[in-house]
Design a protein around this motif. Sequence first.
Motif, PDB file in Angstrom:
ATOM      1  N   UNK A   1       0.821  -1.194   0.000  1.00 40.03           N
ATOM      2  CA  UNK A   1       0.000   0.000   0.000  1.00 40.03           C
ATOM      3  C   UNK A   1       0.868   1.262   0.000  1.00 40.03           C
ATOM      4  N   UNK A   2       2.030   1.188   0.609  1.00 33.17           N
ATOM      5  CA  UNK A   2       2.910   2.357   0.661  1.00 33.17           C
ATOM      6  C   UNK A   2       3.407   2.715  -0.735  1.00 33.17           C
ATOM      7  N   UNK A   3       3.688   1.710  -1.554  1.00 33.29           N
ATOM      8  CA  UNK A   3       4.163   1.998  -2.910  1.00 33.29           C
ATOM      9  C   UNK A   3       3.067   2.618  -3.751  1.00 33.29           C
ATOM     10  N   UNK A   4       1.844   2.212  -3.506  1.00 33.29           N
ATOM     11  CA  UNK A   4       0.721   2.802  -4.249  1.00 33.29           C
ATOM     12  C   UNK A   4       0.648   4.299  -3.982  1.00 33.29           C
ATOM     13  N   UNK A   5       0.782   4.696  -2.731  1.00 33.84           N
ATOM     14  CA  UNK A   5       0.723   6.118  -2.405  1.00 33.84           C
ATOM     15  C   UNK A   5       1.935   6.848  -2.984  1.00 33.84           C
ATOM     16  N   UNK A   6       3.089   6.189  -3.049  1.00 36.30           N
ATOM     17  CA  UNK A   6       4.268   6.807  -3.656  1.00 36.30           C
ATOM     18  C   UNK A   6       4.045   7.037  -5.146  1.00 36.30           C
ATOM     19  N   UNK A   7       3.428   6.073  -5.800  1.00 35.55           N
ATOM     20  CA  UNK A   7       3.153   6.194  -7.237  1.00 35.55           C
ATOM     21  C   UNK A   7       2.163   7.335  -7.484  1.00 35.55           C
ATOM     22  N   UNK A   8       1.135   7.406  -6.673  1.00 33.94           N
ATOM     23  CA  UNK A   8       0.142   8.474  -6.829  1.00 33.94           C
ATOM     24  C   UNK A   8       0.784   9.838  -6.584  1.00 33.94           C
ATOM     25  N   UNK A   9       1.637   9.918  -5.561  1.00 36.98           N
ATOM     26  CA  UNK A   9       2.316  11.185  -5.264  1.00 36.98           C
ATOM     27  C   UNK A   9       3.254  11.580  -6.402  1.00 36.98           C
ATOM     28  N   UNK A  10       3.952  10.599  -6.972  1.00 37.95           N
ATOM     29  CA  UNK A  10       4.832  10.866  -8.113  1.00 37.95           C
ATOM     30  C   UNK A  10       4.028  11.409  -9.286  1.00 37.95           C
ATOM     31  N   UNK A  11       2.885  10.805  -9.560  1.00 38.08           N
ATOM     32  CA  UNK A  11       2.022  11.255 -10.657  1.00 38.08           C
ATOM     33  C   UNK A  11       1.564  12.703 -10.427  1.00 38.08           C
ATOM     34  N   UNK A  12       1.150  12.996  -9.195  1.00 38.38           N
ATOM     35  CA  UNK A  12       0.698  14.350  -8.880  1.00 38.38           C
ATOM     36  C   UNK A  12       1.833  15.361  -9.022  1.00 38.38           C
ATOM     37  N   UNK A  13       3.022  14.991  -8.545  1.00 37.67           N
ATOM     38  CA  UNK A  13       4.172  15.896  -8.662  1.00 37.67           C
ATOM     39  C   UNK A  13       4.511  16.167 -10.122  1.00 37.67           C
ATOM     40  N   UNK A  14       4.484  15.122 -10.928  1.00 34.31           N
ATOM     41  CA  UNK A  14       4.790  15.303 -12.347  1.00 34.31           C
ATOM     42  C   UNK A  14       3.723  16.153 -13.037  1.00 34.31           C
ATOM     43  N   UNK A  15       2.463  15.945 -12.693  1.00 38.17           N
ATOM     44  CA  UNK A  15       1.403  16.788 -13.267  1.00 38.17           C
ATOM     45  C   UNK A  15       1.607  18.250 -12.886  1.00 38.17           C
ATOM     46  N   UNK A  16       1.987  18.478 -11.642  1.00 43.14           N
ATOM     47  CA  UNK A  16       2.230  19.850 -11.192  1.00 43.14           C
ATOM     48  C   UNK A  16       3.378  20.487 -11.966  1.00 43.14           C
ATOM     49  N   UNK A  17       4.458  19.735 -12.149  1.00 39.82           N
ATOM     50  CA  UNK A  17       5.607  20.257 -12.878  1.00 39.82           C
ATOM     51  C   UNK A  17       5.292  20.461 -14.359  1.00 39.82           C
ATOM     52  N   UNK A  18       4.360  19.699 -14.887  1.00 42.01           N
ATOM     53  CA  UNK A  18       4.023  19.781 -16.301  1.00 42.01           C
ATOM     54  C   UNK A  18       3.231  21.009 -16.690  1.00 42.01           C
ATOM     55  N   UNK A  19       2.818  21.795 -15.710  1.00 42.89           N
ATOM     56  CA  UNK A  19       2.019  22.996 -16.026  1.00 42.89           C
ATOM     57  C   UNK A  19       2.760  23.957 -16.924  1.00 42.89           C
ATOM     58  N   UNK A  20       4.070  24.051 -16.774  1.00 46.18           N
ATOM     59  CA  UNK A  20       4.845  25.016 -17.556  1.00 46.18           C
ATOM     60  C   UNK A  20       5.728  24.335 -18.592  1.00 46.18           C
ATOM     61  N   UNK A  21       5.388  23.130 -18.986  1.00 43.80           N
ATOM     62  CA  UNK A  21       6.196  22.395 -19.953  1.00 43.80           C
ATOM     63  C   UNK A  21       6.208  23.149 -21.282  1.00 43.80           C
TER      64      UNK A  21
END
Length: 81
Positions: A1-21
């Motif tokens: 379950x911990x890896x699932x939350x890490x994957x979701x957090x990674x996805x959210x971080x990447x989406x946030x960074x992608x705003x100014x791509x």
Amino acid sequence: MAQRSQVIQLYKNLLYLGREYPMGYEYFREKLKRAFMKNREVTDPEQIKVLLGRGEFVIKEIEALYMLRKYRTMKKRYYED
């Protein structure tokens, strides 16, 4: 379950960074979604750890890209070419 939350957090971080791509948010979001969907069947914890490491590397690369862009903008403002 911990890896699932890490994957979701990674996805959210990447989406946030992608705003100014540079190629646009929609382009980045589609590429990101495709990359995550390609690896959705992975269940081996070691393989997931490797993929999370690759995602962290991508975050660092995107941040470096943004810092370089910021540096170039500041250089243009203060120095003549």
